[in-house]
Design a protein around this motif. Structure first.
Motif, mmCIF file in Angstrom:
data_model
loop_
_atom_site.group_PDB
_atom_site.id
_atom_site.type_symbol
_atom_site.label_atom_id
_atom_site.label_comp_id
_atom_site.label_asym_id
_atom_site.label_seq_id
_atom_site.Cartn_x
_atom_site.Cartn_y
_atom_site.Cartn_z
ATOM 1 N N LEU A 206 0.863 -1.176 0.000
ATOM 2 C CA LEU A 206 0.000 0.000 0.000
ATOM 3 C C LEU A 206 0.898 1.224 0.000
ATOM 4 O O LEU A 206 1.910 1.257 0.701
ATOM 5 C CB LEU A 206 -0.897 0.043 1.238
ATOM 6 N N TYR A 207 0.563 2.236 -0.779
ATOM 7 C CA TYR A 207 1.353 3.450 -0.769
ATOM 8 C C TYR A 207 0.666 4.485 0.099
ATOM 9 O O TYR A 207 -0.558 4.506 0.228
ATOM 10 C CB TYR A 207 1.575 3.986 -2.182
ATOM 11 N N GLY A 208 1.462 5.340 0.721
ATOM 12 C CA GLY A 208 0.884 6.370 1.580
ATOM 13 C C GLY A 208 1.955 7.315 2.073
ATOM 14 O O GLY A 208 3.133 7.197 1.750
ATOM 15 N N GLY A 209 1.516 8.287 2.885
ATOM 16 C CA GLY A 209 2.430 9.261 3.443
ATOM 17 C C GLY A 209 2.491 10.562 2.669
ATOM 18 O O GLY A 209 3.160 11.497 3.082
ATOM 19 N N ALA A 210 1.777 10.626 1.537
ATOM 20 C CA ALA A 210 1.747 11.848 0.731
ATOM 21 C C ALA A 210 0.565 11.749 -0.232
ATOM 22 O O ALA A 210 -0.011 10.674 -0.423
ATOM 23 C CB ALA A 210 3.049 12.032 -0.044
ATOM 24 N N ALA A 211 0.223 12.877 -0.820
ATOM 25 C CA ALA A 211 -0.827 12.902 -1.843
ATOM 26 C C ALA A 211 -0.154 12.846 -3.202
ATOM 27 O O ALA A 211 0.368 13.848 -3.688
ATOM 28 C CB ALA A 211 -1.682 14.158 -1.704
ATOM 29 N N ALA A 212 -0.109 11.664 -3.808
ATOM 30 C CA ALA A 212 0.585 11.501 -5.090
ATOM 31 C C ALA A 212 0.143 10.207 -5.743
ATOM 32 O O ALA A 212 -0.329 9.283 -5.078
ATOM 33 C CB ALA A 212 2.101 11.485 -4.871
ATOM 34 N N ARG A 213 0.334 10.115 -7.053
ATOM 35 C CA ARG A 213 0.063 8.885 -7.795
ATOM 36 C C ARG A 213 1.324 8.040 -7.811
ATOM 37 O O ARG A 213 2.421 8.552 -8.059
ATOM 38 C CB ARG A 213 -0.396 9.203 -9.213
ATOM 39 N N PRO A 214 1.193 6.733 -7.597
ATOM 40 C CA PRO A 214 2.389 5.883 -7.504
ATOM 41 C C PRO A 214 2.757 5.230 -8.832
ATOM 42 O O PRO A 214 1.968 5.185 -9.775
ATOM 43 C CB PRO A 214 1.934 4.811 -6.516
ATOM 44 N N VAL A 383 -6.564 18.979 3.569
ATOM 45 C CA VAL A 383 -5.339 18.749 2.794
ATOM 46 C C VAL A 383 -4.221 18.173 3.658
ATOM 47 O O VAL A 383 -3.072 18.123 3.241
ATOM 48 C CB VAL A 383 -4.856 20.065 2.121
ATOM 49 N N SER A 384 -4.587 17.696 4.849
ATOM 50 C CA SER A 384 -3.574 17.208 5.797
ATOM 51 C C SER A 384 -4.092 15.964 6.523
ATOM 52 O O SER A 384 -4.362 16.000 7.719
ATOM 53 C CB SER A 384 -3.231 18.305 6.810
ATOM 54 N N PRO A 385 -4.219 14.831 5.825
ATOM 55 C CA PRO A 385 -4.891 13.670 6.410
ATOM 56 C C PRO A 385 -4.120 12.972 7.522
ATOM 57 O O PRO A 385 -4.694 12.127 8.215
ATOM 58 C CB PRO A 385 -5.057 12.732 5.207
ATOM 59 N N LEU A 386 -2.859 13.291 7.734
ATOM 60 C CA LEU A 386 -2.066 12.598 8.759
ATOM 61 C C LEU A 386 -1.660 13.518 9.908
ATOM 62 O O LEU A 386 -0.906 13.110 10.791
ATOM 63 C CB LEU A 386 -0.804 11.990 8.121
ATOM 64 N N SER A 387 -2.183 14.754 9.917
ATOM 65 C CA SER A 387 -1.777 15.741 10.924
ATOM 66 C C SER A 387 -2.781 15.820 12.071
ATOM 67 O O SER A 387 -3.975 15.572 11.898
ATOM 68 C CB SER A 387 -1.665 17.130 10.278
ATOM 69 N N MET A 428 -12.269 9.895 5.043
ATOM 70 C CA MET A 428 -12.431 11.171 4.339
ATOM 71 C C MET A 428 -11.668 11.142 3.019
ATOM 72 O O MET A 428 -12.156 11.605 1.976
ATOM 73 C CB MET A 428 -11.912 12.321 5.221
ATOM 74 N N GLN A 429 -10.459 10.556 3.044
ATOM 75 C CA GLN A 429 -9.659 10.464 1.833
ATOM 76 C C GLN A 429 -10.306 9.533 0.806
ATOM 77 O O GLN A 429 -10.280 9.798 -0.398
ATOM 78 C CB GLN A 429 -8.253 9.963 2.188
ATOM 79 N N ILE A 430 -10.902 8.446 1.292
ATOM 80 C CA ILE A 430 -11.597 7.528 0.386
ATOM 81 C C ILE A 430 -12.742 8.246 -0.312
ATOM 82 O O ILE A 430 -12.980 8.073 -1.517
ATOM 83 C CB ILE A 430 -12.087 6.285 1.165
ATOM 84 N N ALA A 431 -13.458 9.089 0.439
ATOM 85 C CA ALA A 431 -14.544 9.861 -0.155
ATOM 86 C C ALA A 431 -14.006 10.824 -1.216
ATOM 87 O O ALA A 431 -14.621 11.007 -2.278
ATOM 88 C CB ALA A 431 -15.296 10.624 0.932
ATOM 89 N N MET A 432 -12.855 11.442 -0.945
ATOM 90 C CA MET A 432 -12.240 12.338 -1.931
ATOM 91 C C MET A 432 -11.824 11.557 -3.176
ATOM 92 O O MET A 432 -11.969 12.038 -4.301
ATOM 93 C CB MET A 432 -11.031 13.049 -1.313
ATOM 94 N N ARG A 433 -11.317 10.326 -2.970
ATOM 95 C CA ARG A 433 -10.948 9.489 -4.111
ATOM 96 C C ARG A 433 -12.177 9.158 -4.951
ATOM 97 O O ARG A 433 -12.120 9.156 -6.191
ATOM 98 C CB ARG A 433 -10.277 8.210 -3.601
ATOM 99 N N GLU A 434 -13.287 8.886 -4.296
ATOM 100 C CA GLU A 434 -14.522 8.558 -5.024
ATOM 101 C C GLU A 434 -15.039 9.753 -5.808
ATOM 102 O O GLU A 434 -15.740 9.585 -6.807
ATOM 103 C CB GLU A 434 -15.579 8.055 -4.038
ATOM 104 N N ARG A 435 -14.659 10.971 -5.374
ATOM 105 C CA ARG A 435 -15.044 12.176 -6.111
ATOM 106 C C ARG A 435 -14.069 12.466 -7.248
ATOM 107 O O ARG A 435 -14.204 13.470 -7.942
ATOM 108 C CB ARG A 435 -15.104 13.386 -5.175
ATOM 109 N N GLY A 436 -13.044 11.606 -7.400
ATOM 110 C CA GLY A 436 -12.132 11.759 -8.527
ATOM 111 C C GLY A 436 -10.725 12.167 -8.192
ATOM 112 O O GLY A 436 -9.902 12.336 -9.100
ATOM 113 N N ASP A 437 -10.402 12.330 -6.891
ATOM 114 C CA ASP A 437 -9.051 12.713 -6.506
ATOM 115 C C ASP A 437 -8.159 11.470 -6.509
ATOM 116 O O ASP A 437 -8.164 10.678 -5.569
ATOM 117 C CB ASP A 437 -9.059 13.356 -5.112
ATOM 118 N N GLN A 438 -7.367 11.296 -7.577
ATOM 119 C CA GLN A 438 -6.536 10.092 -7.708
ATOM 120 C C GLN A 438 -5.329 10.101 -6.791
ATOM 121 O O GLN A 438 -4.638 9.094 -6.658
ATOM 122 C CB GLN A 438 -6.092 9.939 -9.166
ATOM 123 N N GLU A 439 -5.050 11.241 -6.152
ATOM 124 C CA GLU A 439 -3.909 11.311 -5.245
ATOM 125 C C GLU A 439 -4.306 11.111 -3.784
ATOM 126 O O GLU A 439 -3.448 11.144 -2.897
ATOM 127 C CB GLU A 439 -3.200 12.661 -5.404
#
Length: 507
Positions: A206-214, A383-387, A428-439
């Motif tokens: 699993l990738y994580g720790g930042a908002a980016a495409r792997p 914009v800060s899911p780990l803070s 919350m991030q999963i919901a953003m992904r479902e709205r089209g945020d691929q990062e």
């Protein structure tokens, strides 16, 4: 025959002549007494008289390098050897060396690698020179060097053939020497404060720790898709859970995103975590860290970048809201009440939440003006899911970024260590992904499990080595500070086929 093939054939023929003289064309070890920079340091301040006395008292020197220039004048000649970012002149006189050594000198091409044994003196013009008593041959250069070694200006050729760039452009070497000093300074400062260096996986399920495409790869034996890491964050925080209270990693990260003067898909970061502190503690630490890095790498706190004097001895601080007001580009700067008003934020951005709108407005109005080193703190939770949330304002988090020369060079925050809140953030991030945020982040169940064993209050930070090196060396593109940046494949070179053909003709 094309000119380059004719040149190649000539140099292969000279290689045969060098072999006939009894030299190995791709020689062996050389027991040098000095590097070229050593010679200049030891003898550069000595007069001709002092050099004459030194040659008697201390004997000779053995140096090696690449032939940069060559001037043959009958029974004697000069050449310059380049090594280690410096060069030294050598003098080869027919009756001072063996007949075969003088023949070797006559056969040398620019770019050949040789060794010289001799004593130091100064010429009539005062130039420090090695008077050769013998020569050794180390390697033949079959291809033409850039004219006068300073003709390599094509940017793509410089990046693609970095070896030639380093040979032809001495200032390029200085960039990468400075980069090494930056990394050494960061390591030293962290270890002096009790941090230990660790290594975490570069291939992750699993990738994580930042908002980016792997980038995606595949392990054949396990029949498992894996991701090249976009950040080591979640693994480093697992180590804090395990009791490693101060850890760091200088890591290669991979993000499948665009190319620009500030972005390369493969890049280097320093990432570190410290237990029992928060983002305020890291703000102070970061200012000290960057100031000392500038001093260690360049000799001072102030560096020149694109016409600006950038002072790492004076790091400014603004909250994100303060920065929007201070750097607003428009007729009338917004008030603090405006910037706190969701309706105002959404009316000035195309984003769908007030927090995302605030971050968008900051990027458009303020980011490019942050030339002097600046800490921007207090970010929206979206914009800060780990803070960690600010206790008095749950919609904001304890996060800061460091900017200099108009670009982000660091990112830090008080780490979220509540497993239930972390799960909600992932949702919350999963919901953003479902709205089209691929990062947006994926759900990481094992990371939540790790937090469920208890992570102490912790703050963490990442600093981009490449961008920091850009600023401290005055480089305008990230490709100038990465030895081998990613480029489109070039067409067929054909060198192997040409060598094969010439070799068959020779036989």
């Amino acid at each position: 025959m094309p000119l380059e093939d004719d040149l190649l054939q000539q140099r292969l023929a000279r290689t045969g002549e060098i072999i006939a003289l009894g030299y190995r064309p791709y020689g062996s070890a050389f027991d040098f007494s000095h590097t070229v920079p050593d010679v200049l340091a030891e003898y550069g301040s000595k007069t001709a008289e002092e050099l004459g006395e030194a040659s008697v008292a201390q004997g000779t020197v053995r140096v090696c390098g690449r032939v940069e220039t060559k001037r043959l004048m009958g029974k004697a000649g000069f050449a310059h050897l380049a090594q280690g970012g410096a060069k030294i002149q050598i003098y080869v006189k027919k009756d001072a060396v063996s007949p075969r050594d003088f023949e070797l000198y006559q056969l040398l091409d620019l770019g050949d690698l040789i060794g010289v044994h001799g004593y130091m003196f100064r010429t009539r013009t005062g130039e420090l020179t090695v008077h050769a008593s013998s020569l050794e041959f180390h390697a033949k250069t079959l291809l033409a060097m850039p004219e006068k070694w300073h003709g390599l200006e094509d940017v793509e050729t410089r990046y693609r053939q970095r070896y030639l760039d380093l040979i032809a452009n001495p200032e390029v070497r200085k960039v990468f020497v400075t980069r090494a000093k930056i990394i050494a300074s960061l390591r030293r400062q962290l270890e002096e404060r009790g941090f230990i260096e660790v290594e975490t996986p570069m291939m992750q399920p699993l990738y994580g720790g930042a908002a980016a495409r792997p980038f995606v790869t595949h392990h054949n034996t396990l029949d498992l898709d894996l991701y090249l890491r976009i950040a080591p964050e979640l693994y480093l925080k697992r180590l804090v859970v395990g009791g490693l209270d101060r850890v760091y990693e200088i890591n290669r990260n991979f993000r499948n995103e665009g190319l620009s003067a500030h972005h390369n898909p493969e890049f280097t970061m320093l990432e570190f975590y410290q237990a029992y502190t928060d983002y305020a503690g890291l703000m102070d630490f970061s200012a000290e860290l960057l100031n000392q890095v500038a001093i260690d790498a360049t000799g001072g706190s102030v560096v020149e970048f694109s016409g600006h004097r950038v002072d790492f001895g004076n790091v400014r601080r603004f909250s994100m809201r303060e920065a929007v007001a201070a750097f607003w580009k428009g007729d009338e700067a917004p008030s603090e009440a405006d910037i706190r008003n969701p309706a105002w934020l959404l009316s000035h951005s195309k984003e769908t939440t007030a927090g995302e709108a605030l971050a968008d407005i900051f990027e458009r109005h303020a980011e490019g003006d942050l030339i002097q080193p600046t800490i921007i703190y207090d970010y929206p939770v979206e914009v800060s899911p780990l803070s960690k949330n600010k206790p008095d304002e749950p919609g904001m988090v304890e996060r800061f970024e460091i900017y200099a020369a108009g670009m982000e060079i660091g990112n830090a925050y008080t780490e979220l260590n509540d497993p239930q809140e972390q799960r909600r953030r992932f949702d919350m991030q999963i919901a953003m992904r479902e709205r089209g945020d691929q990062e947006a982040h994926q759900m990481d169940e094992d990371f939540i499990r790790a937090l469920s064993y208890g992570m102490p209050p912790t703050a963490g930070e990442g600093i981009g080595i490449d961008r920091l090196t850009m600023i401290l060396t005055g480089s305008r593109s990230i490709r100038d500070v990465i030895l081998f940046p990613l480029l489109r494949p070039e067409g067929p070179i054909g060198l192997a086929d040409r060598l094969r053909e010439l070799d068959s003709l020779g036989r």
